[in-house]
Scaffold this active site. Structure first.
Site, PDB file in Angstrom:
ATOM      1  N   LYS A 178      -7.734  13.665  -2.870  1.00  0.00           N
ATOM      2  CA  LYS A 178      -6.339  13.480  -2.456  1.00  0.00           C
ATOM      3  C   LYS A 178      -5.639  12.501  -3.403  1.00  0.00           C
ATOM      4  O   LYS A 178      -6.047  11.343  -3.518  1.00  0.00           O
ATOM      5  CB  LYS A 178      -6.287  12.949  -1.008  1.00  0.00           C
ATOM      6  CG  LYS A 178      -4.886  12.605  -0.510  1.00  0.00           C
ATOM      7  CD  LYS A 178      -4.915  12.096   0.943  1.00  0.00           C
ATOM      8  CE  LYS A 178      -3.520  11.647   1.404  1.00  0.00           C
ATOM      9  NZ  LYS A 178      -3.531  11.061   2.762  1.00  0.00           N
ATOM     10  N   ASP A 234       3.667  12.606   8.483  1.00  0.00           N
ATOM     11  CA  ASP A 234       2.741  11.620   7.923  1.00  0.00           C
ATOM     12  C   ASP A 234       1.318  12.176   7.826  1.00  0.00           C
ATOM     13  O   ASP A 234       0.454  11.567   7.202  1.00  0.00           O
ATOM     14  CB  ASP A 234       2.773  10.348   8.772  1.00  0.00           C
ATOM     15  CG  ASP A 234       2.205   9.138   8.051  1.00  0.00           C
ATOM     16  OD1 ASP A 234       1.957   9.248   6.835  1.00  0.00           O
ATOM     17  OD2 ASP A 234       2.007   8.100   8.702  1.00  0.00           O
ATOM     18  N   ASP A 264       2.414   7.068   0.003  1.00  0.00           N
ATOM     19  CA  ASP A 264       2.593   7.709   1.305  1.00  0.00           C
ATOM     20  C   ASP A 264       3.478   6.842   2.196  1.00  0.00           C
ATOM     21  O   ASP A 264       2.998   5.929   2.870  1.00  0.00           O
ATOM     22  CB  ASP A 264       1.229   7.940   1.972  1.00  0.00           C
ATOM     23  CG  ASP A 264       1.359   8.640   3.319  1.00  0.00           C
ATOM     24  OD1 ASP A 264       2.464   9.116   3.638  1.00  0.00           O
ATOM     25  OD2 ASP A 264       0.341   8.721   4.030  1.00  0.00           O
ATOM     26  N   ASP A 313      -3.160   5.679  -1.524  1.00  0.00           N
ATOM     27  CA  ASP A 313      -3.426   6.987  -0.917  1.00  0.00           C
ATOM     28  C   ASP A 313      -3.842   8.032  -1.966  1.00  0.00           C
ATOM     29  O   ASP A 313      -4.061   9.190  -1.623  1.00  0.00           O
ATOM     30  CB  ASP A 313      -2.184   7.445  -0.135  1.00  0.00           C
ATOM     31  CG  ASP A 313      -2.528   8.262   1.093  1.00  0.00           C
ATOM     32  OD1 ASP A 313      -3.704   8.242   1.508  1.00  0.00           O
ATOM     33  OD2 ASP A 313      -1.628   8.926   1.626  1.00  0.00           O
ATOM     34  N   LYS A 326       6.374   5.517   8.112  1.00  0.00           N
ATOM     35  CA  LYS A 326       5.406   4.504   8.536  1.00  0.00           C
ATOM     36  C   LYS A 326       6.118   3.190   8.826  1.00  0.00           C
ATOM     37  O   LYS A 326       7.183   2.930   8.261  1.00  0.00           O
ATOM     38  CB  LYS A 326       4.384   4.275   7.405  1.00  0.00           C
ATOM     39  CG  LYS A 326       3.375   5.376   7.231  1.00  0.00           C
ATOM     40  CD  LYS A 326       2.345   5.007   6.167  1.00  0.00           C
ATOM     41  CE  LYS A 326       1.325   6.120   5.988  1.00  0.00           C
ATOM     42  NZ  LYS A 326       0.514   6.370   7.198  1.00  0.00           N
ATOM     43  N   GLU A 370       0.131  14.308   5.925  1.00  0.00           N
ATOM     44  CA  GLU A 370       0.440  15.106   4.741  1.00  0.00           C
ATOM     45  C   GLU A 370      -0.792  15.385   3.877  1.00  0.00           C
ATOM     46  O   GLU A 370      -0.805  16.334   3.108  1.00  0.00           O
ATOM     47  CB  GLU A 370       1.509  14.393   3.899  1.00  0.00           C
ATOM     48  CG  GLU A 370       0.990  13.319   2.917  1.00  0.00           C
ATOM     49  CD  GLU A 370       0.275  12.154   3.595  1.00  0.00           C
ATOM     50  OE1 GLU A 370       0.521  11.927   4.788  1.00  0.00           O
ATOM     51  OE2 GLU A 370      -0.540  11.490   2.933  1.00  0.00           O
ATOM     52  N   ARG A 384      -3.791  16.440   4.573  1.00  0.00           N
ATOM     53  CA  ARG A 384      -4.403  17.747   4.859  1.00  0.00           C
ATOM     54  C   ARG A 384      -3.543  18.884   4.334  1.00  0.00           C
ATOM     55  O   ARG A 384      -4.038  19.952   3.999  1.00  0.00           O
ATOM     56  CB  ARG A 384      -4.660  17.853   6.369  1.00  0.00           C
ATOM     57  CG  ARG A 384      -3.418  17.758   7.205  1.00  0.00           C
ATOM     58  CD  ARG A 384      -3.711  17.420   8.662  1.00  0.00           C
ATOM     59  NE  ARG A 384      -3.932  15.987   8.875  1.00  0.00           N
ATOM     60  CZ  ARG A 384      -4.254  15.440  10.035  1.00  0.00           C
ATOM     61  NH1 ARG A 384      -4.399  16.194  11.110  1.00  0.00           N
ATOM     62  NH2 ARG A 384      -4.444  14.152  10.135  1.00  0.00           N
TER      63      ARG A 384
HETATM   64  N1  BES Z   1      -2.843   8.127   4.181  1.00  0.00           N
HETATM   65  C1  BES Z   1      -2.774   8.109   5.596  1.00  0.00           C
HETATM   66  C2  BES Z   1      -4.053   7.629   6.258  1.00  0.00           C
HETATM   67  C3  BES Z   1      -4.329   6.163   6.195  1.00  0.00           C
HETATM   68  C4  BES Z   1      -3.630   5.288   6.980  1.00  0.00           C
HETATM   69  C5  BES Z   1      -5.338   5.681   5.405  1.00  0.00           C
HETATM   70  C6  BES Z   1      -3.916   3.944   6.953  1.00  0.00           C
HETATM   71  C7  BES Z   1      -5.635   4.338   5.383  1.00  0.00           C
HETATM   72  C8  BES Z   1      -4.918   3.450   6.156  1.00  0.00           C
HETATM   73  C9  BES Z   1      -2.503   9.526   6.111  1.00  0.00           C
HETATM   74  O1  BES Z   1      -1.670  10.287   5.322  1.00  0.00           O
HETATM   75  C10 BES Z   1      -1.830   9.369   7.429  1.00  0.00           C
HETATM   76  O2  BES Z   1      -0.748   8.862   7.460  1.00  0.00           O
HETATM   77  N2  BES Z   1      -2.490   9.807   8.484  1.00  0.00           N
HETATM   78  C11 BES Z   1      -1.962   9.674   9.797  1.00  0.00           C
HETATM   79  C12 BES Z   1      -2.314  10.929  10.559  1.00  0.00           C
HETATM   80  C13 BES Z   1      -1.651  11.014  11.887  1.00  0.00           C
HETATM   81  C14 BES Z   1      -0.171  11.177  11.716  1.00  0.00           C
HETATM   82  C15 BES Z   1      -2.236  12.180  12.639  1.00  0.00           C
HETATM   83  C16 BES Z   1      -2.600   8.445  10.428  1.00  0.00           C
HETATM   84  O3  BES Z   1      -3.782   8.183  10.208  1.00  0.00           O
HETATM   85  O4  BES Z   1      -1.876   7.723  11.111  1.00  0.00           O
HETATM   86 ZN    ZN Z   2      -1.620   9.854   3.365  1.00  0.00          ZN
HETATM   87 MN    MN Z   3       0.356   9.979   5.786  1.00  0.00          MN
END
Ligand code: BES
Ligand code: ZN
Ligand code: MN
Length: 496
Positions: A266, A348, A271, A289, A278, A350, A352
């Site tokens: 990825k 968010d 992000d 990210d 966020k 994104e 996947r």
């Molecule tokens: N890049 C983030 C995941 C992440 C968050 C990694 C904090 C490390 C620290 C990912 O894109 C994301 O935002 N995932 C969301 C998914 C949710 C919306 C289902 C998450 O983990 O909050």
């Molecule tokens: Zn992300």
């Molecule tokens: Mn995200």
């Protein structure tokens, strides 16, 4: 940094510092005993007085050695006098390397490969010295005015007995390659999002491919992605002013017809969450990210440097995720390259979305296995903390191979279930699936989403959200899981 293997006795080496181990209860390692003799019993006096207790990771720095040509000695505690676990050996090495960042130390000789470590040979022990020192001297300076680094180390001599030289040299070559792969991944990850854009990642991958004969690169532009029908990947980049790139590195080290090992990373260079923005606190860390993509580049570099007899393909979907008038909106539905439709309930989620089209794209290479690595879910931190990366996959043999490699490399992973019962959480009333599964089991539902695009090959997914970087005052990339993946590739080469 320059490394070499020597069989000369430690005391004959002209160095700024000699490193020897000391066990608890005033027991000296063989090299410490040798130095004790040529320092008229200095070391035994120190341990007998209790000035150095030999506890694992304890350090005593001797800055002057009376009546001797030896400039300095660093004593490292090795704990009880019995074979060390690999974790304890690495702890002693890390303590050593951390204490050698001094303005007056340019050259050092390290005798620690002589210490007995459970299930470890000379090759592994020497390799870990090179990896640990490589890691310790890494210092980010790219955007600092003062480029001076704390470490002045230029040369590390690793001493081993004559009979161990071949294994030691093999270990050194691997340790250098992996250490440099880790450093490259860390550097790319630590760079800010305004420098490390998708285009920058593509340029760096192109530079790398130019350095190795067996390494080629192709880069898919947005127009190419549109032609391939990558509606999911392209939806993520809509809100960004930076063009997305799909970076494809091809390492041809194996037989022409050998199926490739495909690594997918990825490469989300920033992000912000998109319209599902966020919160502000700590959002800067979302420059990390792209750590999956950086680790793919670092691992491919290590594999090329080790000249592994494998075909390896590194695929890095690179994009930003930003809010914008044209960005994805919650409720939007897109058709992925596989033909499956996706309802975006949270912009968010994104990662996947860019990975699923890349997994479909990987099918054309007829892969032996596909391993993706992604800072995919905050939920992974809740489940596992920052010690292991999460592992999920559709093939037990592949997962077990990765677990074995993680133990050898001391780059831990922990498997979570990918049972089909979880799949129903991704149900959408308006598309083939939703891109989120609700509040439960976030790491698993993210992997369940990816699994739907990995049905045609053996596949494993590493969620590195908790392991790819450190927060707080030690904020910085770790380079994980480059050591794990490099070990997996070494194991695959050895099994040929
Ligand atoms: N890049 C983030 C995941 C992440 C968050 C990694 C904090 C490390 C620290 C990912 O894109 C994301 O935002 N995932 C969301 C998914 C949710 C919306 C289902 C998450 O983990 O909050
Ligand atoms: Zn992300
Ligand atoms: Mn995200």
């Amino acid at each position: 940094m320059d490394y070499s293997i020597e069989s000369t006795p430690l005391e004959k080496l002209q160095c700024d510092c000699l490193v020897v181990g000391v066990y608890q209860n005033a027991q000296l390692s063989p090299s410490a005993t040798a130095l004790d003799v040529c320092t008229q019993g200095l070391l035994s006096e120190i341990v007998q007085r209790g000035d150095m207790g030999g506890k694992l990771g304890d350090i005593l720095f001797l800055n002057a050695i009376p009546n001797s040509a030896i400039k300095r000695i660093l004593l490292v505690g090795l704990g009880e006098n019995k074979p060390l676990s690999n974790k304890h050996y690495l702890k002693a090495l890390a303590a050593t390397a951390a204490n050698l960042k001094k303005p007056y130390i340019k050259t050092v000789a390290v005798s620690l490969a002589e210490c007995a470590v459970l299930d470890a040979d000379w090759q592994w022990k020497v390799r870990q010295i090179a990896e640990t020192f490589g890691d310790a001297v890494y210092q980010y300076t790219h955007t600092k005015s003062d480029k001076e680094t704390e470490s002045k180390l230029e040369q590390v001599i690793i001493t081993v007995p004559e009979m161990a030289k071949d294994l030691a040299n093999a270990g050194l070559q691997q340790g250098k390659a992996i250490g440099e792969g880790v450093a490259l991944a860390k550097w790319l990850a630590d760079l800010p999002g305004n420098i490390c854009t998708p285009s920058f990642l593509a340029e760096q991958a192109t530079l790398l491919s130019g350095k190795h004969d067996k390494l080629d690169i192709s880069i898919l532009e947005e127009a190419d992605m549109a032609q391939l029908g990558m509606g999911s990947l392209l939806s993520v980049t809509r809100g960004s002013r930076q063009p997305a790139k799909l970076i494809c590195l091809h390492f041809h080290g194996g037989e022409k017809n050998a199926k490739p090992i495909v690594l997918v990373g990825k490469g989300l260079t920033f992000d912000a969450g998109g319209i599902s923005l966020k919160p502000g606190l700590g959002m800067d860390e979302m420059k990390y990210d792209m750590c999956g993509g950086a680790a793919v580049i670092g691992t491919v570099q290590a594999a090329a440097q080790m000249d592994l007899p494998l075909n390896i393909i590194g695929l890095i979907p690179a994009s930003e995720n930003m809010p914008d008038g044209d960005a994805n909106k919650p409720g939007d539905i897109w058709t992925s390259m596989s033909g499956k439709t996706i309802e975006i309930l949270n912009t968010d989620a994104e990662g996947r979305l860019i990975l699923c089209d890349t997994l479909t794209y990987a099918e054309q290479f007829n892969p032996d296995v596909v391993i993706d690595l992604a800072t995919l879910t905050g939920a992974c931190l809740v489940a596992l903390g920052r010690i292991p990366s999460g592992l999920l996959g559709n093939d037990d043999a592949l997962c077990n191979d990765l677990i074995a490699a993680s133990e050898t490399a001391n780059d831990s992973i922990w498997r979570l279930p990918l049972w089909e019962e979880y799949q129903e959480l991704l149900k959408s009333n308006f598309a083939d699936m939703a891109n989120i599964g609700g509040k439960d089991a976030g790491t698993i539902t993210a992997a369940c989403f990816l699994a739907r695009f990995a049905e045609n090959f053996r596949w494993a997914h590493l969620d590195i959200a908790g392991t790819a970087w450190r927060s707080g005052s030690q904020k910085g990339a770790t380079g994980r899981p480059v050591p794990l993946l490099s070990q997996y590739l070494i194991d695959r080469s050895n099994a040929l």
